[in-house]
Scaffold this motif. Structure first.
Motif, mmCIF file in Angstrom:
data_model
loop_
_atom_site.group_PDB
_atom_site.id
_atom_site.type_symbol
_atom_site.label_atom_id
_atom_site.label_comp_id
_atom_site.label_asym_id
_atom_site.label_seq_id
_atom_site.Cartn_x
_atom_site.Cartn_y
_atom_site.Cartn_z
ATOM 1 N N VAL A 1 18.705 11.099 -1.870
ATOM 2 C CA VAL A 1 17.965 10.077 -1.119
ATOM 3 C C VAL A 1 16.722 10.746 -0.560
ATOM 4 O O VAL A 1 16.805 11.811 0.054
ATOM 5 N N VAL A 2 15.548 10.140 -0.811
ATOM 6 C CA VAL A 2 14.287 10.696 -0.318
ATOM 7 C C VAL A 2 13.606 9.684 0.591
ATOM 8 O O VAL A 2 13.848 8.483 0.519
ATOM 9 N N HIS A 3 12.741 10.205 1.433
ATOM 10 C CA HIS A 3 11.960 9.376 2.343
ATOM 11 C C HIS A 3 10.484 9.584 2.045
ATOM 12 O O HIS A 3 10.100 10.594 1.445
ATOM 13 N N THR A 4 9.664 8.658 2.458
ATOM 14 C CA THR A 4 8.232 8.773 2.242
ATOM 15 C C THR A 4 7.738 10.104 2.794
ATOM 16 O O THR A 4 8.055 10.462 3.916
ATOM 17 N N GLY A 5 6.983 10.836 1.974
ATOM 18 C CA GLY A 5 6.442 12.123 2.386
ATOM 19 C C GLY A 5 7.332 13.309 2.110
ATOM 20 O O GLY A 5 6.930 14.452 2.340
ATOM 21 N N HIS B 1 0.855 -1.185 0.000
ATOM 22 C CA HIS B 1 0.000 0.000 0.000
ATOM 23 C C HIS B 1 0.893 1.238 0.000
ATOM 24 O O HIS B 1 2.051 1.163 0.395
ATOM 25 N N LEU B 2 0.322 2.347 -0.483
ATOM 26 C CA LEU B 2 1.082 3.590 -0.615
ATOM 27 C C LEU B 2 0.232 4.780 -0.197
ATOM 28 O O LEU B 2 -0.982 4.773 -0.406
ATOM 29 N N PRO B 3 0.868 5.826 0.325
ATOM 30 C CA PRO B 3 0.132 7.068 0.560
ATOM 31 C C PRO B 3 -0.088 7.792 -0.770
ATOM 32 O O PRO B 3 0.681 7.614 -1.717
ATOM 33 N N VAL B 4 -1.135 8.598 -0.841
ATOM 34 C CA VAL B 4 -1.356 9.417 -2.034
ATOM 35 C C VAL B 4 -0.225 10.444 -2.101
ATOM 36 O O VAL B 4 0.040 11.133 -1.116
ATOM 37 N N PRO B 5 0.461 10.550 -3.249
ATOM 38 C CA PRO B 5 1.612 11.447 -3.331
ATOM 39 C C PRO B 5 1.281 12.929 -3.523
ATOM 40 O O PRO B 5 2.190 13.728 -3.722
ATOM 41 N N VAL B 6 0.009 13.297 -3.453
ATOM 42 C CA VAL B 6 -0.385 14.703 -3.538
ATOM 43 C C VAL B 6 -1.032 15.064 -2.208
ATOM 44 O O VAL B 6 -2.027 14.439 -1.814
ATOM 45 N N VAL C 1 4.635 14.714 -2.993
ATOM 46 C CA VAL C 1 5.616 14.094 -2.102
ATOM 47 C C VAL C 1 5.929 12.672 -2.566
ATOM 48 O O VAL C 1 5.135 12.049 -3.274
ATOM 49 N N SER C 2 7.052 12.170 -2.148
ATOM 50 C CA SER C 2 7.445 10.812 -2.505
ATOM 51 C C SER C 2 6.536 9.814 -1.800
ATOM 52 O O SER C 2 6.317 9.908 -0.591
ATOM 53 N N ALA C 3 6.027 8.859 -2.559
ATOM 54 C CA ALA C 3 5.157 7.821 -1.995
ATOM 55 C C ALA C 3 5.969 6.729 -1.302
ATOM 56 O O ALA C 3 5.404 5.918 -0.563
ATOM 57 N N THR C 4 7.274 6.714 -1.522
ATOM 58 C CA THR C 4 8.137 5.665 -0.966
ATOM 59 C C THR C 4 9.488 6.256 -0.577
ATOM 60 O O THR C 4 9.841 7.340 -1.027
ATOM 61 N N PRO C 5 10.256 5.502 0.197
ATOM 62 C CA PRO C 5 11.666 5.877 0.321
ATOM 63 C C PRO C 5 12.343 5.530 -0.997
ATOM 64 O O PRO C 5 11.857 4.676 -1.750
ATOM 65 N N TRP D 1 11.792 10.988 -11.338
ATOM 66 C CA TRP D 1 11.768 9.530 -11.253
ATOM 67 C C TRP D 1 12.473 9.124 -9.963
ATOM 68 O O TRP D 1 13.585 9.594 -9.687
ATOM 69 N N VAL D 2 11.827 8.271 -9.177
ATOM 70 C CA VAL D 2 12.395 7.792 -7.916
ATOM 71 C C VAL D 2 12.498 6.271 -7.966
ATOM 72 O O VAL D 2 11.508 5.591 -8.268
ATOM 73 N N LEU D 3 13.671 5.739 -7.677
ATOM 74 C CA LEU D 3 13.865 4.296 -7.536
ATOM 75 C C LEU D 3 13.433 3.931 -6.127
ATOM 76 O O LEU D 3 14.004 4.426 -5.154
#
Length: 190
Positions: free
Chosen positions: A143-147, A55-60, A96-100, A117-119
């Motif tokens: 490096v990004v984190h969720t949110g 599952h993922l958070p909405v990225p907006v 926001v990023s939906a994932t790390p 693009w985020v891996l």
């Protein structure tokens, strides 16, 4: 031919020297692995070990999953099919990023216009397109984190003139797949 003889104390000294050198190398590697310059390699290693998200958070920010129409696979111009979902929101709403993950590309080109693009986990690629602007400090290798902010909702690329929205897509080893079920599966997404 005779081999030189080495006394046991000399052999033990040599062995102790080799062990001390190996220990020093191991300590140096452990220290280096924790340094900020190793954040991307650490994250890359971690992402490959994580399973795909269930599952993922909405990225907006501020958009509920129930407000997102299922447009995955809908026909598009030129015989294309829609490889994601469009999440409509006012221009400038944070994306926001939906994932790390690791930002692998920040560019303005093609149909997606301004895009990031985020891996992510399981080395899936998350595509954020039609952005108005990018968030400060977002560059390839970040490096990004969720949110974490990636940019803002806009209408760049082939979305010019349409209501502002984020095109969000996920690409695994088999290609694109529908992100909406993952957004709807998150208990925090009403």
């Amino acid at each position: 031919m005779t081999l030189p003889t080495v006394s046991l104390p000399a052999l033990l000294r040599r062995l102790a020297g080799w062990l001390a050198a190996l220990l020093g190398i191991a300590l140096l590697a452990a220290w280096a692995w924790q340094q900020p310059f190793m954040a991307a390699p650490r994250m890359f290693w971690t992402l490959g070990r994580l399973p795909p998200p269930s599952h993922l958070p909405v990225p907006v920010q501020g958009v509920a999953a129930g407000r997102i129409a299922d447009t995955y696979g809908a026909p598009r111009s030129g015989g294309r099919k829609h490889e994601g979902v469009d999440i409509f929101a006012p221009r400038g709403t944070p994306v926001v990023s939906a994932t790390p993950g690791i930002v692998v590309s920040v560019r303005e080109s093609g149909l997606g216009g301004r895009q990031v693009w985020v891996l992510g986990p399981a080395r899936q690629r998350h595509y954020y397109a039609h952005l108005q602007d990018w968030a400060e400090g977002i560059t390839a290798g970040t490096v990004v984190h969720t949110g974490q902010p990636l940019g803002t909702v806009g209408d760049s690329g082939n979305a010019r003139g349409t209501p502002p929205h984020l095109h969000y897509g996920i690409y695994g080893s088999g290609g694109a797949y529908d992100p909406l079920p993952l957004l709807q599966a998150n208990p925090l997404n009403p």
